[in-house]
Design a protein around this motif. Structure first.
Motif, PDB file in Angstrom:
ATOM      1  N   LEU A  87       0.822  -1.232   0.000  1.00 12.47           N
ATOM      2  CA  LEU A  87       0.000   0.000   0.000  1.00 12.47           C
ATOM      3  C   LEU A  87       0.844   1.266   0.000  1.00 12.47           C
ATOM      4  CD1 LEU A  87      -2.759  -1.036   2.576  1.00 12.47           C
ATOM      5  CD2 LEU A  87      -2.976  -0.906   0.083  1.00 12.47           C
ATOM      6  N   ALA A  88       2.117   1.154   0.426  1.00 11.27           N
ATOM      7  CA  ALA A  88       2.945   2.355   0.548  1.00 11.27           C
ATOM      8  C   ALA A  88       3.203   2.996  -0.821  1.00 11.27           C
ATOM      9  CB  ALA A  88       4.262   2.002   1.231  1.00 11.27           C
ATOM     10  N   GLY A  89       3.480   2.153  -1.826  1.00 11.21           N
ATOM     11  CA  GLY A  89       3.737   2.705  -3.163  1.00 11.21           C
ATOM     12  C   GLY A  89       2.558   3.488  -3.711  1.00 11.21           C
ATOM     13  N   PRO A  90       1.324   2.941  -3.711  1.00  9.31           N
ATOM     14  CA  PRO A  90       0.161   3.711  -4.163  1.00  9.31           C
ATOM     15  C   PRO A  90      -0.084   4.973  -3.348  1.00  9.31           C
ATOM     16  CG  PRO A  90      -0.360   1.378  -4.133  1.00  9.31           C
ATOM     17  CD  PRO A  90       0.990   1.523  -3.499  1.00  9.31           C
ATOM     18  N   VAL A  91       0.174   4.901  -2.032  1.00 11.93           N
ATOM     19  CA  VAL A  91      -0.002   6.107  -1.202  1.00 11.93           C
ATOM     20  C   VAL A  91       0.954   7.208  -1.648  1.00 11.93           C
ATOM     21  CG1 VAL A  91       0.276   7.041   1.129  1.00 11.93           C
ATOM     22  CG2 VAL A  91      -0.934   4.874   0.775  1.00 11.93           C
ATOM     23  N   GLY A  92       2.171   6.828  -2.047  1.00 13.51           N
ATOM     24  CA  GLY A  92       3.113   7.831  -2.540  1.00 13.51           C
ATOM     25  C   GLY A  92       2.602   8.539  -3.784  1.00 13.51           C
ATOM     26  N   LEU A  93       1.808   7.839  -4.624  1.00 11.30           N
ATOM     27  CA  LEU A  93       1.246   8.456  -5.832  1.00 11.30           C
ATOM     28  C   LEU A  93       0.227   9.541  -5.501  1.00 11.30           C
ATOM     29  CD1 LEU A  93       0.713   5.277  -8.047  1.00 11.30           C
ATOM     30  CD2 LEU A  93       2.650   6.863  -8.057  1.00 11.30           C
ATOM     31  N   ALA A  94      -0.270   9.534  -4.259  1.00 11.13           N
ATOM     32  CA  ALA A  94      -1.238  10.568  -3.864  1.00 11.13           C
ATOM     33  C   ALA A  94      -0.621  11.952  -3.870  1.00 11.13           C
ATOM     34  CB  ALA A  94      -1.794  10.246  -2.473  1.00 11.13           C
ATOM     35  N   ILE A 129       7.651   6.542 -11.916  1.00 10.98           N
ATOM     36  CA  ILE A 129       8.647   7.018 -12.885  1.00 10.98           C
ATOM     37  C   ILE A 129       7.979   7.847 -13.980  1.00 10.98           C
ATOM     38  CG2 ILE A 129      10.298   6.276 -14.647  1.00 10.98           C
ATOM     39  CD1 ILE A 129      10.939   3.857 -12.907  1.00 10.98           C
ATOM     40  N   VAL A 130       6.868   7.334 -14.509  1.00 11.00           N
ATOM     41  CA  VAL A 130       6.152   8.052 -15.574  1.00 11.00           C
ATOM     42  C   VAL A 130       5.639   9.406 -15.081  1.00 11.00           C
ATOM     43  CG1 VAL A 130       4.121   8.009 -17.069  1.00 11.00           C
ATOM     44  CG2 VAL A 130       5.507   5.951 -16.801  1.00 11.00           C
ATOM     45  N   LEU A 131       4.982   9.432 -13.942  1.00 12.23           N
ATOM     46  CA  LEU A 131       4.391  10.666 -13.422  1.00 12.23           C
ATOM     47  C   LEU A 131       5.454  11.667 -12.991  1.00 12.23           C
ATOM     48  CD1 LEU A 131       1.416   9.174 -11.362  1.00 12.23           C
ATOM     49  CD2 LEU A 131       1.340  10.243 -13.626  1.00 12.23           C
ATOM     50  N   THR A 132       6.592  11.179 -12.506  1.00  8.14           N
ATOM     51  CA  THR A 132       7.684  12.096 -12.135  1.00  8.14           C
ATOM     52  C   THR A 132       8.232  12.792 -13.375  1.00  8.14           C
ATOM     53  OG1 THR A 132       8.292  10.759 -10.217  1.00  8.14           O
ATOM     54  CG2 THR A 132       9.958  12.254 -11.064  1.00  8.14           C
ATOM     55  N   ALA A 137      13.943   2.859 -19.156  1.00 11.92           N
ATOM     56  CA  ALA A 137      14.135   4.003 -20.049  1.00 11.92           C
ATOM     57  C   ALA A 137      12.838   4.376 -20.763  1.00 11.92           C
ATOM     58  CB  ALA A 137      15.237   3.692 -21.066  1.00 11.92           C
ATOM     59  N   ILE A 138      12.096   3.341 -21.196  1.00 10.73           N
ATOM     60  CA  ILE A 138      10.830   3.604 -21.895  1.00 10.73           C
ATOM     61  C   ILE A 138       9.847   4.344 -20.998  1.00 10.73           C
ATOM     62  CG2 ILE A 138       8.777   2.458 -22.828  1.00 10.73           C
ATOM     63  CD1 ILE A 138      10.650   0.330 -23.993  1.00 10.73           C
ATOM     64  N   LEU A 139       9.804   3.970 -19.711  1.00 16.93           N
ATOM     65  CA  LEU A 139       8.887   4.643 -18.780  1.00 16.93           C
ATOM     66  C   LEU A 139       9.219   6.129 -18.658  1.00 16.93           C
ATOM     67  CD1 LEU A 139       8.660   1.942 -15.965  1.00 16.93           C
ATOM     68  CD2 LEU A 139       6.892   2.551 -17.640  1.00 16.93           C
ATOM     69  N   VAL A 140      10.502   6.461 -18.595  1.00  9.98           N
ATOM     70  CA  VAL A 140      10.894   7.880 -18.514  1.00  9.98           C
ATOM     71  C   VAL A 140      10.489   8.602 -19.800  1.00  9.98           C
ATOM     72  CG1 VAL A 140      12.803   9.493 -18.256  1.00  9.98           C
ATOM     73  CG2 VAL A 140      12.786   7.373 -16.933  1.00  9.98           C
ATOM     74  N   LEU A 141      10.731   7.977 -20.936  1.00 16.91           N
ATOM     75  CA  LEU A 141      10.392   8.613 -22.212  1.00 16.91           C
ATOM     76  C   LEU A 141       8.882   8.813 -22.353  1.00 16.91           C
ATOM     77  CD1 LEU A 141      12.850   6.740 -24.604  1.00 16.91           C
ATOM     78  CD2 LEU A 141      13.069   9.063 -23.678  1.00 16.91           C
ATOM     79  N   ILE A 142       8.104   7.859 -21.863  1.00 14.73           N
ATOM     80  CA  ILE A 142       6.646   8.030 -21.883  1.00 14.73           C
ATOM     81  C   ILE A 142       6.237   9.240 -21.049  1.00 14.73           C
ATOM     82  CG2 ILE A 142       4.465   7.014 -21.126  1.00 14.73           C
ATOM     83  CD1 ILE A 142       5.595   4.285 -21.873  1.00 14.73           C
ATOM     84  N   GLY A 143       6.823   9.356 -19.863  1.00 11.97           N
ATOM     85  CA  GLY A 143       6.512  10.511 -19.013  1.00 11.97           C
ATOM     86  C   GLY A 143       6.899  11.820 -19.660  1.00 11.97           C
ATOM     87  N   GLN A 144       8.078  11.838 -20.313  1.00  9.24           N
ATOM     88  CA  GLN A 144       8.490  13.065 -20.999  1.00  9.24           C
ATOM     89  C   GLN A 144       7.565  13.384 -22.168  1.00  9.24           C
ATOM     90  OE1 GLN A 144      12.637  12.494 -21.995  1.00  9.24           O
ATOM     91  NE2 GLN A 144      13.315  13.254 -20.002  1.00  9.24           N
ATOM     92  N   GLY A 145       7.040  12.340 -22.828  1.00 12.53           N
ATOM     93  CA  GLY A 145       6.069  12.575 -23.897  1.00 12.53           C
ATOM     94  C   GLY A 145       4.810  13.235 -23.363  1.00 12.53           C
TER      95      GLY A 145
END
Length: 392
Positions: A65-72, A110-113, A157-165
């Motif tokens: 649950l800690a990971g999803p809470v961090g997304l808040a 990673i994507v949201l950051t 790397a793909i996750l970072v590129l998706i976020g930058q997109g």
């Protein structure tokens, strides 16, 4: 002959520029709840089919649950998401709990950051995750660990590129909204300027004519009562015309008039305009060599208003006895000329009326010039004609 009241002018109103709507993504609460359910339920199901070194307990559920809470913190403090997800995921795997969708919150972090513009933090987090994947794959002793490690690094790397997109898309929408707001502001300013010019033209022309006719009535009332009635009728007609147009313009400003185009002042009403000017004692000669069917509505209105303002200035300021109005249509342009035999500018600076005439001409891509005559003054406007159809 009394001047006929004009048909009311209706304005289309400030245009609204439509464009693509920005999608800001699902609500943060939806993301948190969905990820939490997937990680907990998916891990419980996965654990039932594995022989993990350590069974799921309260600490495992807490880490899931800690990971999803961090997304808040996606909106308020996006820099918190990735460290929390890394710590929760790393601790869970290091303690030997069953494998499952625990990495979902880390991938989204990673994507949201990256989407939040924290590029270096996203790359650093992806690098840490990739290093952990490489280390874990190497420690398993599997001969295919380089393939597994390469896949993990590629996905990080793909996750970072998706976020930058997503970030670039958001920036493009922000730039589009800024340009759209600037365009709408410019259109509103032009709309208000057009209304201001029309109000000035209507009020200045009508009040000038009323003033002239009132002077005539006072002058002839005692000596020649027969001439008093025409002057009073002219005052009545001019005041009615002015009230009609001003009421229409003010109605548009209050937005209680249907915003649909209707008849505008046109060259067809020039005889009425000249008749009104002659009631004030000015002799006006009209030479109309235009073809109304090939002149656009905007050129019709601009030419009419320019002639109206010019004749108003002649009657108020120049002391002229006569004026000549010429409308000549040439290839691609409409030339409007008003000559009078008055005193000219006499060194005075152009007022609001002349400024408004020039603005009307320039708005259509044309010009307006003043030329001193001996005696008198010439006002000449050149209005380009765009042959995109006939006037309805």
């Amino acid at each position: 002959m009394q001047p006929r009241s004009p048909e009311p002018t209706r304005y289309p109103g400030p245009p609204h520029i439509a464009g693509p709507r920005r999608f800001a993504g699902p609500p943060t609460s939806f993301i948190v709840i969905t990820v939490a359910v997937i990680q907990v339920v998916g891990t419980l199901f996965s654990a039932s089919h594995q022989n993990a070194p350590r069974p799921l307990d309260a600490l495992a559920i807490l880490l899931l649950l800690a990971g999803p809470v961090g997304l808040a913190f996606r909106k308020r403090s996006p820099q918190v998401m990735l460290p929390v997800a890394l710590a929760a995921t790393g601790t869970y795997l290091a303690l030997g709990y069953a494998w499952g969708p625990i990495v979902l919150s880390l991938a989204l972090a990673i994507v949201l950051t990256a989407a939040a513009g924290l590029r270096w933090q996203a790359w650093a987090g992806a690098g840490i995750a990739a290093a952990a994947v490489i280390t874990g794959a190497a420690l398993t002793g599997d001969e295919n660990w380089p393939v597994r490690a390469s896949a993990g690094v590629a996905w990080a790397a793909i996750l970072v590129l998706i976020g930058q997109g997503f970030r670039r898309r958001s920036e493009r929408f922000a730039e589009y909204r800024r340009r759209r707001e600037e365009a709408q502001k410019a259109e509103r300013d032009e709309y208000r300027l057009t209304l201001a010019r029309d109000i000035h033209d209507v009020v200045a022309h009508s009040l000038s004519m009323i003033n002239v006719q009132a002077s005539v009535a006072l002058h002839v009332g005692a000596d020649d009562p027969e001439k008093l009635r025409p002057a009073l009728e002219a005052i009545k007609a001019a005041s009615k015309e002015s009230l009609t147009e001003v009421r229409q313009l003010l109605g548009v400003l209050r937005e209680d008039v249907p915003l649909a185009p209707a008849a505008r002042p046109s060259l067809a009403r020039l005889p009425e305009l000249i008749n009104t000017a002659e009631l004030g004692g000015l002799k006006v000669t009209l030479q109309d060599l235009s073809n109304p069917e090939t002149v656009g509505e905007a050129q019709h209105e601009a030419a009419y208003r320019i002639i109206q303002e010019a004749l108003t200035n002649v009657g108020r300021h120049s002391g002229a006895r006569s004026a000549v109005v010429r409308v000549v249509q040439t290839a691609g342009a409409l030339a409007v000329t008003i000559d009078d035999d008055g005193g000219g500018m006499r060194g005075a600076l152009p007022g609001n009326g002349l400024t408004g005439m020039r603005e009307r001409a320039v708005a259509l891509g044309g010009t307006l010039t003043l030329q001193e005559l001996e005696p008198g003054l010439r006002v000449e406007a050149i209005l380009p004609i765009h042959y995109e159809g006939t006037r309805p």
